[in-house]
Design a protein around this motif. Structure first.
Motif, PDB file in Angstrom:
ATOM      1  N   PRO A 196       4.993  21.131  17.116  1.00 17.45           N
ATOM      2  CA  PRO A 196       4.331  19.926  17.626  1.00 17.45           C
ATOM      3  C   PRO A 196       2.854  20.195  17.816  1.00 17.45           C
ATOM      4  O   PRO A 196       2.415  21.350  17.902  1.00 17.45           O
ATOM      5  N   VAL A 197       2.060  19.141  17.922  1.00 14.75           N
ATOM      6  CA  VAL A 197       0.615  19.248  17.709  1.00 14.75           C
ATOM      7  C   VAL A 197      -0.105  20.192  18.676  1.00 14.75           C
ATOM      8  O   VAL A 197      -0.978  20.965  18.254  1.00 14.75           O
ATOM      9  N   ALA A 198       0.198  20.144  19.959  1.00 12.25           N
ATOM     10  CA  ALA A 198      -0.507  21.015  20.897  1.00 12.25           C
ATOM     11  C   ALA A 198      -0.182  22.479  20.637  1.00 12.25           C
ATOM     12  O   ALA A 198      -1.064  23.350  20.694  1.00 12.25           O
ATOM     13  N   THR A 199       1.073  22.757  20.342  1.00 10.04           N
ATOM     14  CA  THR A 199       1.482  24.125  20.013  1.00 10.04           C
ATOM     15  C   THR A 199       0.839  24.569  18.707  1.00 10.04           C
ATOM     16  O   THR A 199       0.352  25.702  18.591  1.00 10.04           O
TER      17      THR A 199
ATOM     18  N   ASP B  46      -3.753  19.128  31.476  1.00 13.19           N
ATOM     19  CA  ASP B  46      -2.294  19.037  31.610  1.00 13.19           C
ATOM     20  C   ASP B  46      -1.702  18.044  30.604  1.00 13.19           C
ATOM     21  O   ASP B  46      -0.835  17.239  30.942  1.00 13.19           O
ATOM     22  N   LEU B  47      -2.200  18.136  29.365  1.00 12.21           N
ATOM     23  CA  LEU B  47      -1.753  17.207  28.320  1.00 12.21           C
ATOM     24  C   LEU B  47      -0.871  17.869  27.259  1.00 12.21           C
ATOM     25  O   LEU B  47      -0.477  17.215  26.286  1.00 12.21           O
ATOM     26  N   VAL B  48      -0.539  19.140  27.440  1.00 14.24           N
ATOM     27  CA  VAL B  48       0.241  19.843  26.417  1.00 14.24           C
ATOM     28  C   VAL B  48       1.580  19.154  26.180  1.00 14.24           C
ATOM     29  O   VAL B  48       1.948  18.838  25.035  1.00 14.24           O
ATOM     30  N   ASP B  49       2.326  18.924  27.223  1.00 16.84           N
ATOM     31  CA  ASP B  49       3.644  18.287  27.066  1.00 16.84           C
ATOM     32  C   ASP B  49       3.522  16.854  26.552  1.00 16.84           C
ATOM     33  O   ASP B  49       4.344  16.400  25.753  1.00 16.84           O
ATOM     34  N   THR B  50       2.488  16.151  27.013  1.00 22.39           N
ATOM     35  CA  THR B  50       2.284  14.770  26.565  1.00 22.39           C
ATOM     36  C   THR B  50       2.087  14.706  25.060  1.00 22.39           C
ATOM     37  O   THR B  50       2.703  13.876  24.365  1.00 22.39           O
ATOM     38  N   LEU B  51       1.243  15.584  24.539  1.00 26.05           N
ATOM     39  CA  LEU B  51       0.966  15.582  23.101  1.00 26.05           C
ATOM     40  C   LEU B  51       2.152  16.116  22.299  1.00 26.05           C
ATOM     41  O   LEU B  51       2.473  15.590  21.225  1.00 26.05           O
ATOM     42  N   ASN B  52       2.790  17.140  22.807  1.00 20.32           N
ATOM     43  CA  ASN B  52       3.924  17.719  22.077  1.00 20.32           C
ATOM     44  C   ASN B  52       5.118  16.779  22.002  1.00 20.32           C
ATOM     45  O   ASN B  52       5.897  16.826  21.041  1.00 20.32           O
ATOM     46  N   SER B  53       5.281  15.937  23.007  1.00 20.58           N
ATOM     47  CA  SER B  53       6.437  15.037  23.029  1.00 20.58           C
ATOM     48  C   SER B  53       6.156  13.678  22.398  1.00 20.58           C
ATOM     49  O   SER B  53       7.073  12.874  22.190  1.00 20.58           O
TER      50      SER B  53
ATOM     51  N   CYS C 121     -12.010  18.856   8.064  1.00 22.25           N
ATOM     52  CA  CYS C 121     -10.752  19.312   7.459  1.00 22.25           C
ATOM     53  C   CYS C 121      -9.698  18.274   7.811  1.00 22.25           C
ATOM     54  O   CYS C 121      -9.347  18.111   8.983  1.00 22.25           O
ATOM     55  N   GLY C 122      -9.226  17.551   6.818  1.00 23.20           N
ATOM     56  CA  GLY C 122      -8.363  16.411   7.096  1.00 23.20           C
ATOM     57  C   GLY C 122      -6.965  16.507   6.546  1.00 23.20           C
ATOM     58  O   GLY C 122      -6.662  17.337   5.693  1.00 23.20           O
ATOM     59  N   ASN C 123      -6.118  15.631   7.068  1.00 25.30           N
ATOM     60  CA  ASN C 123      -4.739  15.488   6.622  1.00 25.30           C
ATOM     61  C   ASN C 123      -3.908  16.737   6.893  1.00 25.30           C
ATOM     62  O   ASN C 123      -3.065  17.130   6.091  1.00 25.30           O
ATOM     63  N   VAL C 124      -4.142  17.372   8.029  1.00 26.92           N
ATOM     64  CA  VAL C 124      -3.385  18.550   8.430  1.00 26.92           C
ATOM     65  C   VAL C 124      -2.111  18.074   9.128  1.00 26.92           C
ATOM     66  O   VAL C 124      -2.170  17.286  10.073  1.00 26.92           O
ATOM     67  N   GLN C 125      -0.975  18.565   8.668  1.00 29.74           N
ATOM     68  CA  GLN C 125       0.311  18.099   9.194  1.00 29.74           C
ATOM     69  C   GLN C 125       0.865  19.017  10.275  1.00 29.74           C
ATOM     70  O   GLN C 125       0.830  20.242  10.145  1.00 29.74           O
ATOM     71  N   THR C 126       1.365  18.417  11.362  1.00 27.84           N
ATOM     72  CA  THR C 126       2.157  19.146  12.346  1.00 27.84           C
ATOM     73  C   THR C 126       3.492  18.430  12.445  1.00 27.84           C
ATOM     74  O   THR C 126       3.718  17.415  11.777  1.00 27.84           O
TER      75      THR C 126
END
Length: 209
Positions: A80-83, A102-109, A190-195
């Motif tokens: 997921p994106v933050a990781t 404190d946005l790690v979980d928010t972004l990852n979920s 650098c664009g279109n990087v997939q997570t």
């Protein structure tokens, strides 16, 4: 007798002609089938090539991304994106900011989002005192970081236009192909990087709401 012989010979000739005609039709049908198969194969190859091109990352800064390991494009696609960002050395300051907010979980979920991710040099361009003040102010920091996130995994052909951010305000992307600018202030490097749950566009400036 001669009349019967001629009639019989004519019938045999007609039958032979019909058989030849049917054989020719059969041959033509085989050619058509082969042509159809060739066309179908070519179309499939074209579709696969188009998909591969659409999935490719682009931009000068992509060369700074590790070629292998968790921080590579392949490695980031699994997380997921933050990781994923935490494994990319070009995004270490962003990860620090996301952690402080404190946005790690928010972004990852989150599901199906696009993130405009400032690289380290974007944060380095901010005066140190100002940067530290923002990092210490969670509310302000959260507003800035969520302004970099929009709904939907936007492919390059969908990127240009106005998008509502997670922060609530809008940002505007201009450009096409592999040349995009966000709010007339940040360039996609650098664009279109997939997570696993997001499409990421690395940018060279921090966006301000």
């Amino acid at each position: 007798m001669n009349t019967r012989f001629l009639t019989r010979a004519g019938a045999l000739a007609a039958a032979a002609g019909f058989a030849i005609a049917m054989s020719a039709c059969s041959d033509d049908g085989g050619s058509d089938d082969a042509a159809d198969e060739t066309t179908s194969t070519e179309e499939t190859m074209e579709e696969e090539t188009t998909e591969e091109m659409a999935a490719a990352e682009f931009g000068a800064a992509c060369s700074a991304v590790p070629a292998d390991g968790e921080g590579s494009f392949t490695g980031m696609a699994d997380d997921p994106v933050a990781t994923a960002a935490s494994n990319n050395p070009e995004l270490s300051t962003l990860v620090t900011a996301v952690t402080e907010a404190d946005l790690v979980d928010t972004l990852n979920s989150a599901e199906d989002i696009t993130v405009f991710a400032p690289v380290n040099s974007a944060f380095a361009a901010i005066p140190e005192a100002d940067l530290q003040a923002v990092l210490a102010d969670q509310e302000t920091l959260t507003g800035i970081l969520t302004y970099h996130v929009v709904a939907g995994e936007l492919a390059p052909e969908e990127l240009a236009g106005e998008h509502t951010t997670l922060q609530g305000e809008t940002l505007t992307v201009t450009g096409s192909g592999e040349d995009f600018t966000v709010n007339d202030s940040a360039t996609v490097v650098c664009g279109n990087v997939q997570t696993a749950n997001a499409t990421v566009y690395l940018i060279d400036a921090v966006l301000m709401p």
